[in-house]
Design an enzyme around this catalytic site. Structure first.
Site, mmCIF file in Angstrom:
data_model
loop_
_atom_site.group_PDB
_atom_site.id
_atom_site.type_symbol
_atom_site.label_atom_id
_atom_site.label_comp_id
_atom_site.label_asym_id
_atom_site.label_seq_id
_atom_site.Cartn_x
_atom_site.Cartn_y
_atom_site.Cartn_z
ATOM 1 N N THR A 1 -7.733 -5.863 -1.024
ATOM 2 C CA THR A 1 -8.879 -6.676 -1.412
ATOM 3 C C THR A 1 -8.415 -8.088 -1.756
ATOM 4 O OG1 THR A 1 -10.903 -6.701 -2.748
ATOM 5 C CG2 THR A 1 -8.903 -6.024 -3.870
ATOM 6 N N ASN A 2 -9.257 -8.868 -2.406
ATOM 7 C CA ASN A 2 -8.893 -10.239 -2.803
ATOM 8 C C ASN A 2 -9.398 -10.487 -4.220
ATOM 9 O OD1 ASN A 2 -11.722 -11.144 -2.593
ATOM 10 N ND2 ASN A 2 -11.410 -10.742 -0.407
ATOM 11 N N TYR A 3 -9.202 -11.704 -4.711
ATOM 12 C CA TYR A 3 -9.500 -11.980 -6.120
ATOM 13 C C TYR A 3 -10.976 -12.249 -6.413
ATOM 14 C CZ TYR A 3 -4.507 -12.371 -7.066
ATOM 15 O OH TYR A 3 -3.175 -12.116 -7.222
#
Ligand code: CTP
Length: 418
Positions: free
Chosen positions: A217-219
């Site tokens: 995933t990402n932030y």
């Protein structure tokens, strides 16, 4: 609770009746005042058996009204007849908590105390929040009275299921303050600039599964997308929020569709696109996903130097898909993209605007600590398809959202047939 621009200087008359939950209305009065509203409280005699008027006066900074014969009032009422003054001036009339007895009075149009008298004088939208024991709430008389009130356009906030003061459990509990305020926002914004439109907003970083316990995933936190959904509800839109996060509250009035991966999000966007007036793609869609999702958990071997290679494959580009659908159908009428950049902000955002065929690209520098992922504030530049660039000052994501939604409304109203 912070300031809410929709509630700034809104005049809210809050009726409080004799339910144990009357003490919780103090928090509601306080939060509404902190949000910027002017709150005048009317208490019934029974409510004053539970909470003293001074408590409400302390949090609102205004006198409490309770006597239908009283003539003294603050200078901002236009007439010495208090119930007429309150009813005429109010932007919103709220009764929270409202007892079975007061519900019956409101349904019958009785006016034998200051609160019911003001209710029948009020010309503004009305919101009520029932709070009583489950049996009283389910009683056919109460339900019939609530149906009557709903048919007249009164917003009835559904009570919650849980434990009562009696020790019994059931449906009838007074909702938490954020739920009450969410309903109040929806009632005040109902006829706003986007009334009658459907707005789809995507939020959060997608999650791309690798095995049963892991994902990439990402932030992205989803905060900007959820704030956009709230801003759209605040001006009367029907909102579909396609989100990857269960952690953030869903604005009252928005329909939330929870998704995980980019492909899930694409499917959800496609499902809700027909008839959507605008799409705001605030989500951070992963461009790649693991090429293979393992059925079982990936185990490490006994070799400490072991390396694991994960092959990634490209995800669909949702905005490119929307561009194609829009070329065929004309819907959605307005599309907004969000460019997350760590360098060459304007050049990259402009290139994406053209490539993805959006009307607006909201560019933000994700390396700034007070903007972008996770932060509660953002600093963005809005690029438009007509070539204009509009930098917005650092502001809360709520404020940035309001400004973006205002521009979406302006665009929609400027389109032929609007
Ligand atoms: N977007 C999309 N589908 C993707 C990737 C991004 O619809 N597979 C959307 C995002 O929701 C956003 C806009 O495209 O509104 C720009 O996203 P961004 O991540 O900044 O750009 P990318 O297209 O992914 O390009 P790059 O990663 O090369 O910067």
């Amino acid at each position: 609770m912070t300031h809410i621009s929709l509630l700034e200087n809104k005049y809210i008359v809050l009726g409080v009746t004799g339910s144990v939950a009357a003490y919780k209305a103090v928090d509601l009065a306080s939060k509404l005042t902190q949000a910027g509203a002017v709150v005048d409280v009317i208490m019934t005699a029974s409510a004053q058996r539970f909470v003293a008027p001074i408590t409400f006066e302390s949090v609102t900074g205004r006198p409490v009204y309770s006597d239908m014969w009283q003539t003294d009032h603050t200078d901002d009422l236009p007439t010495p007849i208090v119930h007429i003054g309150l009813g005429e001036e109010a932007d919103l009339f709220v009764v929270a908590p409202v007892t079975a007895n007061m519900i019956a009075k409101l349904a019958a149009g009785l006016a034998d105390d200051l609160l019911s008298l003001t209710a029948i004088s009020a010309r503004c939208p009305t919101v009520i929040a029932p709070a009583m024991d489950g049996g009283m709430y389910q009683h056919p008389a109460t339900q019939a009275n609530l149906a009557t009130l709903r048919s007249r356009g009164v917003t009835v906030i559904e009570p919650e299921v849980g434990r009562f003061a009696s020790g019994m459990t059931g449906k009838g509990r007074f909702p938490a303050t954020p739920t009450l305020i969410g309903n109040i926002r929806q009632a005040i914004g109902r006829n706003g600039a986007l009334a009658g439109t459907t707005i789809v907003v995507t939020a959060g970083g997608t999650r791309e599964p690798l095995d049963p316990v892991r994902y990439l995933t990402n932030y992205a936190s989803g905060k900007q997308g959820h704030a956009l959904a709230q801003a759209a509800v605040d001006v009367g839109a029907d909102v579909i929020l396609i989100s990857t996060t269960e952690v953030l509250p869903v604005p009252v009035g928005a329909q939330c569709v929870l998704v995980d991966s980019a492909r899930d999000m694409l499917a959800a966007v496609q499902r809700h696109l027909a008839g959507a007036d605008a799409l705001l793609m605030a989500s951070a869609v992963a461009d790649f996903r693991p090429a293979e999702v393992k059925a079982q958990k990936i185990k490490k071997s006994a070799t400490p130097e072991e390396e694991l290679t994960v092959v990634l494959t490209r995800n669909p580009d949702i905005l490119l898909d929307v561009k194609q659908q829009r070329a065929e159908s004309g819907w959605p009428r307005v599309v907004v993209g969000f460019a997350a950049e760590s360098e060459n902000l304007l050049e990259n955002a402009q290139a994406k605007l053209v490539k993805k065929g959006v009307d607006m690209m909201v560019a933000n520098d994700i390396t700034a600590p007070d903007a972008g992922f996770q932060a509660d504030t953002n600093r963005v530049i809005i690029l438009s398809a007509d070539g204009s660039q509009e930098p917005l000052e650092l502001a809360s994501k709520a404020t940035i959202s309001e400004l973006i939604i205002q521009r979406v409304a302006t665009m929609l109203h400027g389109l032929p047939g609007s």
